[in-house]
Design an enzyme around this catalytic site. Sequence first.
Site, PDB file in Angstrom:
ATOM      1  N   ASN A   1     -69.401  25.535  34.655  1.00 33.08           N
ATOM      2  CA  ASN A   1     -69.434  24.458  35.642  1.00 33.08           C
ATOM      3  C   ASN A   1     -68.068  24.193  36.277  1.00 33.08           C
ATOM      4  OD1 ASN A   1     -70.309  21.559  36.652  1.00 33.08           O
ATOM      5  ND2 ASN A   1     -68.505  21.293  35.359  1.00 33.08           N
TER       6      ASN A   1
ATOM      7  N   TYR B   1     -64.250  28.484  49.202  1.00 33.86           N
ATOM      8  CA  TYR B   1     -65.242  27.901  48.289  1.00 33.86           C
ATOM      9  C   TYR B   1     -66.604  28.611  48.439  1.00 33.86           C
ATOM     10  CZ  TYR B   1     -67.869  24.169  45.909  1.00 33.86           C
ATOM     11  OH  TYR B   1     -68.673  23.455  45.055  1.00 33.86           O
TER      12      TYR B   1
ATOM     13  N   LYS C   1     -68.582  30.813  45.580  1.00 31.88           N
ATOM     14  CA  LYS C   1     -69.918  30.439  45.094  1.00 31.88           C
ATOM     15  C   LYS C   1     -70.956  31.520  45.398  1.00 31.88           C
ATOM     16  CE  LYS C   1     -68.783  26.534  43.213  1.00 31.88           C
ATOM     17  NZ  LYS C   1     -68.893  26.371  41.761  1.00 31.88           N
TER      18      LYS C   1
HETATM   19  P1  NAP Z   1     -65.321  17.431  39.670  1.00 35.05           P
HETATM   20  O1  NAP Z   1     -65.852  16.069  39.467  1.00 35.05           O
HETATM   21  O2  NAP Z   1     -64.119  17.620  40.529  1.00 35.05           O
HETATM   22  O3  NAP Z   1     -65.040  18.072  38.218  1.00 35.05           O
HETATM   23  C1  NAP Z   1     -64.538  19.366  38.117  1.00 35.05           C
HETATM   24  C2  NAP Z   1     -64.474  19.763  36.673  1.00 35.05           C
HETATM   25  O4  NAP Z   1     -63.973  21.118  36.604  1.00 35.05           O
HETATM   26  C3  NAP Z   1     -63.535  18.894  35.860  1.00 35.05           C
HETATM   27  O5  NAP Z   1     -64.101  18.651  34.605  1.00 35.05           O
HETATM   28  C4  NAP Z   1     -62.293  19.775  35.729  1.00 35.05           C
HETATM   29  O6  NAP Z   1     -61.584  19.554  34.515  1.00 35.05           O
HETATM   30  C5  NAP Z   1     -62.898  21.160  35.691  1.00 35.05           C
HETATM   31  N1  NAP Z   1     -61.935  22.187  36.082  1.00 35.05           N
HETATM   32  C6  NAP Z   1     -61.378  22.391  37.298  1.00 35.05           C
HETATM   33  N2  NAP Z   1     -60.523  23.418  37.253  1.00 35.05           N
HETATM   34  C7  NAP Z   1     -60.527  23.880  35.982  1.00 35.05           C
HETATM   35  C8  NAP Z   1     -59.872  24.950  35.308  1.00 35.05           C
HETATM   36  N3  NAP Z   1     -59.000  25.738  35.942  1.00 35.05           N
HETATM   37  N4  NAP Z   1     -60.126  25.129  33.995  1.00 35.05           N
HETATM   38  C9  NAP Z   1     -61.006  24.338  33.332  1.00 35.05           C
HETATM   39  N5  NAP Z   1     -61.659  23.326  33.912  1.00 35.05           N
HETATM   40  C10 NAP Z   1     -61.433  23.100  35.227  1.00 35.05           C
HETATM   41  O7  NAP Z   1     -66.409  18.413  40.275  1.00 35.05           O
HETATM   42  P2  NAP Z   1     -68.004  18.333  40.294  1.00 35.05           P
HETATM   43  O8  NAP Z   1     -68.414  17.793  41.599  1.00 35.05           O
HETATM   44  O9  NAP Z   1     -68.518  17.730  39.040  1.00 35.05           O
HETATM   45  O10 NAP Z   1     -68.340  19.889  40.319  1.00 35.05           O
HETATM   46  C11 NAP Z   1     -68.754  20.612  39.178  1.00 35.05           C
HETATM   47  C12 NAP Z   1     -69.236  21.987  39.635  1.00 35.05           C
HETATM   48  O11 NAP Z   1     -70.316  21.828  40.557  1.00 35.05           O
HETATM   49  C13 NAP Z   1     -68.178  22.787  40.382  1.00 35.05           C
HETATM   50  O12 NAP Z   1     -68.295  24.150  40.072  1.00 35.05           O
HETATM   51  C14 NAP Z   1     -68.525  22.546  41.833  1.00 35.05           C
HETATM   52  O13 NAP Z   1     -68.052  23.571  42.655  1.00 35.05           O
HETATM   53  C15 NAP Z   1     -70.034  22.507  41.751  1.00 35.05           C
HETATM   54  N6  NAP Z   1     -70.685  21.824  42.868  1.00 35.05           N
HETATM   55  C16 NAP Z   1     -70.466  20.507  43.100  1.00 35.05           C
HETATM   56  C17 NAP Z   1     -71.117  19.898  44.181  1.00 35.05           C
HETATM   57  C18 NAP Z   1     -70.946  18.433  44.497  1.00 35.05           C
HETATM   58  O14 NAP Z   1     -71.511  17.994  45.521  1.00 35.05           O
HETATM   59  N7  NAP Z   1     -70.236  17.666  43.707  1.00 35.05           N
HETATM   60  C19 NAP Z   1     -71.960  20.651  45.000  1.00 35.05           C
HETATM   61  C20 NAP Z   1     -72.147  21.988  44.729  1.00 35.05           C
HETATM   62  C21 NAP Z   1     -71.527  22.584  43.643  1.00 35.05           C
HETATM   63  P3  NAP Z   1     -60.241  18.658  34.424  1.00 35.05           P
HETATM   64  O15 NAP Z   1     -60.477  17.405  35.182  1.00 35.05           O
HETATM   65  O16 NAP Z   1     -60.080  18.474  32.956  1.00 35.05           O
HETATM   66  O17 NAP Z   1     -59.152  19.494  35.009  1.00 35.05           O
END
Ligand code: NAP
Length: 244
Positions: free
Chosen positions: A89, A154, A158
């Site tokens: 994730n 991005y 993906k």
């Molecule tokens: P978020 O709130 O920004 O959280 C991102 C998470 O990824 C955090 O727990 C962060 O950990 C971790 N992370 C980032 N870089 C890292 C690294 N180098 N090593 C280990 N952990 C890392 O993002 P989110 O919205 O929950 O997104 C989660 C996933 O869903 C992502 O892959 C994102 O691309 C995907 N996604 C999100 C959306 C959306 O609308 N939100 C839509 C489509 C896909 P730390 O804070 O501890 O660094």
Amino acid sequence: MLKGKNAVITGGSRGIGRAIALKLAAEGANIAVIYNGSEEKARETCTEARSFGVEAECYKCNVSDFNEVKETLDKIIKEMNRIDILVNNAGVARDGLIYSMKEEAFDMVIDTNLKGTFNTIKHLTGHFIKNRSGKIINISSIVGITGNAGQANYSASKAGVIGLTKAVAKELGSRGINCNAIAPGFIETDMTEKLTKREELLKAITLGRIGKTEDVAELALFLASDKASYITGEVIRVDGGLAI
Ligand code: NAP
């Protein structure tokens, strides 16, 4: 539904990853939360998970670092004995138009989102093959299917995750390993907090609301369970109809 199973969730400190970790824990899975910078938040996820009566530990690891991922997963296997479920994730966004996008912004997003997913799968494949079972769930995005202006890095990362998911599904299916991807649309988290044009976006969402982390976690739970044992190589949108 997952009693006695052990799950690793990358990026379980915040947002979607946190919701998935708690959902799996609520269904009886012990969890290993991988975080990078948010130690306190990762600890909070683990504390909340333990309230469901399961074991939960957090591990600091940058998923883009090949060797660090190996060391971390080896440690988790040692402590948990076995890993049944891997949720990739962890992800970042560094948006910008291709004309002005810096090389570092491209590399950083590919290294975290795509290579990070490769790293964990690569280092767990042997373990899953030995067990003749494993559920791999990769979090992609609808923009990996449709593309999105301002998100070349991005979207590419993906789309790469989708290709990786299908290849891994084909390679490991005969070993009892399932590999699927979830493609969320617009989900309310820190990542989407700063997004402008919300009203415009809302109009494009068929179901008329922004997604919740719980919406994604429900599907992750299903894919992690034996109910989804005949599903592999699939990409499922959780987007309220945004990308129909
Ligand atoms: P978020 O709130 O920004 O959280 C991102 C998470 O990824 C955090 O727990 C962060 O950990 C971790 N992370 C980032 N870089 C890292 C690294 N180098 N090593 C280990 N952990 C890392 O993002 P989110 O919205 O929950 O997104 C989660 C996933 O869903 C992502 O892959 C994102 O691309 C995907 N996604 C999100 C959306 C959306 O609308 N939100 C839509 C489509 C896909 P730390 O804070 O501890 O660094």
